[in-house]
Write a protein that holds these residues in place. Structure first.
Motif, PDB file in Angstrom:
ATOM      1  N   ARG A 201      38.264  21.606  52.482  1.00 20.27           N
ATOM      2  CA  ARG A 201      37.346  20.773  53.256  1.00 20.27           C
ATOM      3  C   ARG A 201      37.769  19.305  53.189  1.00 20.27           C
ATOM      4  O   ARG A 201      37.762  18.592  54.206  1.00 20.27           O
ATOM      5  CB  ARG A 201      35.921  20.927  52.733  1.00 20.27           C
ATOM      6  N   ALA A 202      38.138  18.854  51.978  1.00 21.24           N
ATOM      7  CA  ALA A 202      38.588  17.464  51.823  1.00 21.24           C
ATOM      8  C   ALA A 202      39.838  17.198  52.659  1.00 21.24           C
ATOM      9  O   ALA A 202      39.959  16.155  53.312  1.00 21.24           O
ATOM     10  CB  ALA A 202      38.857  17.168  50.347  1.00 21.24           C
ATOM     11  N   ILE A 203      40.766  18.145  52.659  1.00 22.31           N
ATOM     12  CA  ILE A 203      41.998  17.978  53.441  1.00 22.31           C
ATOM     13  C   ILE A 203      41.674  17.978  54.926  1.00 22.31           C
ATOM     14  O   ILE A 203      42.239  17.186  55.703  1.00 22.31           O
ATOM     15  CB  ILE A 203      43.005  19.076  53.073  1.00 22.31           C
ATOM     16  N   ALA A 204      40.757  18.859  55.346  1.00 19.93           N
ATOM     17  CA  ALA A 204      40.348  18.886  56.753  1.00 19.93           C
ATOM     18  C   ALA A 204      39.747  17.543  57.162  1.00 19.93           C
ATOM     19  O   ALA A 204      40.074  16.993  58.218  1.00 19.93           O
ATOM     20  CB  ALA A 204      39.351  20.014  56.987  1.00 19.93           C
ATOM     21  N   TYR A 205      38.879  17.008  56.314  1.00 20.84           N
ATOM     22  CA  TYR A 205      38.274  15.705  56.592  1.00 20.84           C
ATOM     23  C   TYR A 205      39.357  14.636  56.713  1.00 20.84           C
ATOM     24  O   TYR A 205      39.326  13.793  57.618  1.00 20.84           O
ATOM     25  CB  TYR A 205      37.293  15.337  55.483  1.00 20.84           C
ATOM     26  N   SER A 206      40.318  14.688  55.801  1.00 22.33           N
ATOM     27  CA  SER A 206      41.382  13.676  55.809  1.00 22.33           C
ATOM     28  C   SER A 206      42.216  13.742  57.082  1.00 22.33           C
ATOM     29  O   SER A 206      42.824  12.749  57.482  1.00 22.33           O
ATOM     30  CB  SER A 206      42.290  13.851  54.581  1.00 22.33           C
ATOM     31  N   GLN A 207      42.237  14.905  57.732  1.00 25.84           N
ATOM     32  CA  GLN A 207      42.990  15.086  58.970  1.00 25.84           C
ATOM     33  C   GLN A 207      42.140  14.819  60.211  1.00 25.84           C
ATOM     34  O   GLN A 207      42.597  15.031  61.334  1.00 25.84           O
ATOM     35  CB  GLN A 207      43.545  16.505  59.037  1.00 25.84           C
ATOM     36  N   GLY A 208      40.898  14.367  59.999  1.00 22.10           N
ATOM     37  CA  GLY A 208      40.054  13.995  61.123  1.00 22.10           C
ATOM     38  C   GLY A 208      39.157  15.093  61.645  1.00 22.10           C
ATOM     39  O   GLY A 208      38.559  14.941  62.726  1.00 22.10           O
ATOM     40  N   VAL A 209      39.024  16.203  60.933  1.00 26.68           N
ATOM     41  CA  VAL A 209      38.184  17.307  61.390  1.00 26.68           C
ATOM     42  C   VAL A 209      36.710  16.925  61.290  1.00 26.68           C
ATOM     43  O   VAL A 209      36.260  16.413  60.264  1.00 26.68           O
ATOM     44  CB  VAL A 209      38.459  18.582  60.566  1.00 26.68           C
ATOM     45  N   VAL A 210      35.971  17.193  62.342  1.00 26.09           N
ATOM     46  CA  VAL A 210      34.558  16.826  62.410  1.00 26.09           C
ATOM     47  C   VAL A 210      33.722  17.699  61.474  1.00 26.09           C
ATOM     48  O   VAL A 210      34.121  18.816  61.117  1.00 26.09           O
ATOM     49  CB  VAL A 210      34.026  16.956  63.846  1.00 26.09           C
ATOM     50  N   ALA A 211      32.555  17.194  61.081  1.00 27.16           N
ATOM     51  CA  ALA A 211      31.699  17.878  60.118  1.00 27.16           C
ATOM     52  C   ALA A 211      31.273  19.257  60.598  1.00 27.16           C
ATOM     53  O   ALA A 211      31.023  20.159  59.788  1.00 27.16           O
ATOM     54  CB  ALA A 211      30.465  17.023  59.824  1.00 27.16           C
ATOM     55  N   GLU A 212      31.175  19.446  61.925  1.00 24.28           N
ATOM     56  CA  GLU A 212      30.756  20.740  62.461  1.00 24.28           C
ATOM     57  C   GLU A 212      31.733  21.857  62.106  1.00 24.28           C
ATOM     58  O   GLU A 212      31.369  23.044  62.166  1.00 24.28           O
ATOM     59  CB  GLU A 212      30.611  20.649  63.987  1.00 24.28           C
ATOM     60  N   LEU A 213      32.956  21.499  61.736  1.00 23.76           N
ATOM     61  CA  LEU A 213      33.969  22.502  61.397  1.00 23.76           C
ATOM     62  C   LEU A 213      34.313  22.474  59.911  1.00 23.76           C
ATOM     63  O   LEU A 213      35.378  22.940  59.507  1.00 23.76           O
ATOM     64  CB  LEU A 213      35.233  22.273  62.239  1.00 23.76           C
ATOM     65  N   HIS A 214      33.396  21.948  59.096  1.00 22.50           N
ATOM     66  CA  HIS A 214      33.580  21.942  57.643  1.00 22.50           C
ATOM     67  C   HIS A 214      32.889  23.143  57.012  1.00 22.50           C
ATOM     68  O   HIS A 214      31.843  23.590  57.489  1.00 22.50           O
ATOM     69  CB  HIS A 214      32.978  20.679  57.025  1.00 22.50           C
ATOM     70  N   THR A 215      33.451  23.644  55.934  1.00 16.58           N
ATOM     71  CA  THR A 215      32.792  24.643  55.094  1.00 16.58           C
ATOM     72  C   THR A 215      33.036  24.254  53.643  1.00 16.58           C
ATOM     73  O   THR A 215      33.987  23.537  53.329  1.00 16.58           O
ATOM     74  CB  THR A 215      33.339  26.055  55.337  1.00 16.58           C
ATOM     75  N   ASP A 216      32.210  24.778  52.750  1.00 18.20           N
ATOM     76  CA  ASP A 216      32.344  24.390  51.341  1.00 18.20           C
ATOM     77  C   ASP A 216      32.389  25.588  50.401  1.00 18.20           C
ATOM     78  O   ASP A 216      32.416  25.419  49.191  1.00 18.20           O
ATOM     79  CB  ASP A 216      31.199  23.454  50.937  1.00 18.20           C
ATOM     80  N   THR A 217      32.374  26.795  50.959  1.00 21.82           N
ATOM     81  CA  THR A 217      32.516  28.001  50.130  1.00 21.82           C
ATOM     82  C   THR A 217      33.576  28.898  50.752  1.00 21.82           C
ATOM     83  O   THR A 217      33.859  28.823  51.955  1.00 21.82           O
ATOM     84  CB  THR A 217      31.200  28.792  50.017  1.00 21.82           C
TER      85      THR A 217
END
Length: 339
Positions: A201-217
């Motif tokens: 998730r942290a790497i996705a965020y760092s690449q500009g991925v929006v929160a709607e496409l985040h997961t934490d499990t």
């Protein structure tokens, strides 16, 4: 509200809707939107860490993958990357640049170096080196988007390298790698898998991925991956060409008869492993020959007591670095010989 994603990216929409219901339409728009927050005219030198970041979880997630060393590298090469080749429109930026077909080995080396870097302790802490590298990658992505659009990128495909593809890539190098390791018989606990998902998730965020496409499990990550990839059309000839280029890397680096003989063994091994990890339908889609004995042989090693203990992660790191340096040296030697 986002507009509906281009139809060319949603060849599987009807089938996906039958499986997941109308909620699948919430994901569809992200197949047409790029990185709208990254200023290419004056790109930042570092991505700022988000407030939800748990740096210790990132370290633990990285340790899970580091302690599996070469096996994690195998899964990246034989499972995560081939899964990405199943998306016919998602791979178009790679095909358009010709980089993965003509420069498969250097591209694999850069990918491996980035993955290794973001898995190290402290890499994804606030101010850590992973965030600085991420800024460079986002700038590269923006330049590729701009160049492809200037060269006549089809509007029906939406933005090159859209949000959905960047999100899927982060999942491939994290939760899907865990899934592949488990298929090889690795023991990874639910908490460890969730820590990998947080790192992803942290790497996705760092690449500009929006929160709607985040997961934490882990489970949510696998579910998100399956939902997003269900929207893709079937693999095409470009995907099969990329798969062949990946398998042929040992041949491109071989300079002697012994190295050519080893390259033949490596190609056979990775083709068999990829086919087993992907399963019959996906292996057939990429034109792979199946070998039912590869995973069985690997599991004899994965059952070795203590081989993947966290304390041995530095040893696995050193082995990976040695392999990467050997690959880089061979590429430099070939480049020198060609000039």
């Amino acid at each position: 509200m986002l507009a509906t994603a281009p139809y060319a990216r949603l060849a599987g929409l009807a089938t996906a809707e039958k499986r997941y219901g109308p909620q699948i339409h919430k994901l569809a728009p992200w197949f047409g939107v790029g990185d709208t927050s990254w200023d290419l005219a004056s790109p930042p030198h570092r991505v700022e860490a988000p407030p939800w970041l748990d740096a210790k979880r990132c370290d633990r997630g990285g340790l899970v993958l580091r302690r599996h060393g070469v096996f994690a590298s195998m899964v990246l090469r034989a499972y995560a990357l081939p899964l990405s080749y199943l998306s016919p429109v998602g791979i178009r930026p790679l095909v358009a640049s010709g980089e993965l077909l003509r420069q498969a080995a250097p591209r694999l080396l850069r990918t491996a170096n980035y993955v290794v870097e973001t898995h190290q302790q402290g890499a994804m802490h606030p101010g850590g080196p992973g965030w600085q590298t991420a800024a460079s990658v986002r700038t590269i992505h923006q330049r590729i988007r701009q160049r492809l659009i200037e060269e006549g990128w089809p509007e029906e495909f939406g933005d090159p390298i859209p949000q959905a593809d960047v999100a899927v890539t982060a999942l491939l190098f994290g939760p899907l790698t865990v899934k592949g390791l488990r298929m090889l018989g690795m023991r990874i606990s639910p908490q460890e898998a969730d820590d990998v998902a947080h790192l992803s998730r942290a790497i996705a965020y760092s690449q500009g991925v929006v929160a709607e496409l985040h997961t934490d499990t882990h489970n949510d990550a696998i579910d998100l991956f399956e939902r997003m990839t269900s929207l893709n059309g079937p693999a095409d000839d470009d995907g099969r060409a990329l798969m062949r280029a990946l398998l042929d890397i040992p041949y491109t680096l071989a300079k002697s008869k012994p190295q050519l003989a080893m390259a033949s063994l490596q190609k056979s091994f990775y083709e068999g492993l990829t086919a087993e990890l992907l399963g019959d339908a996906q292996a057939k889609a990429l034109g792979l020959a199946k070998n039912d004995s590869v995973i069985r042989r690997l599991r004899r090693i994965t059952q070795t007591p203590g081989l993947f203990h966290p304390r041995l992660a530095p040893v696995h790191d050193q082995l990976i670095q040695s392999i990467l340096k050997l690959g880089e040296a061979r590429m430099q030697a070939l480049a020198s010989a060609a000039t």
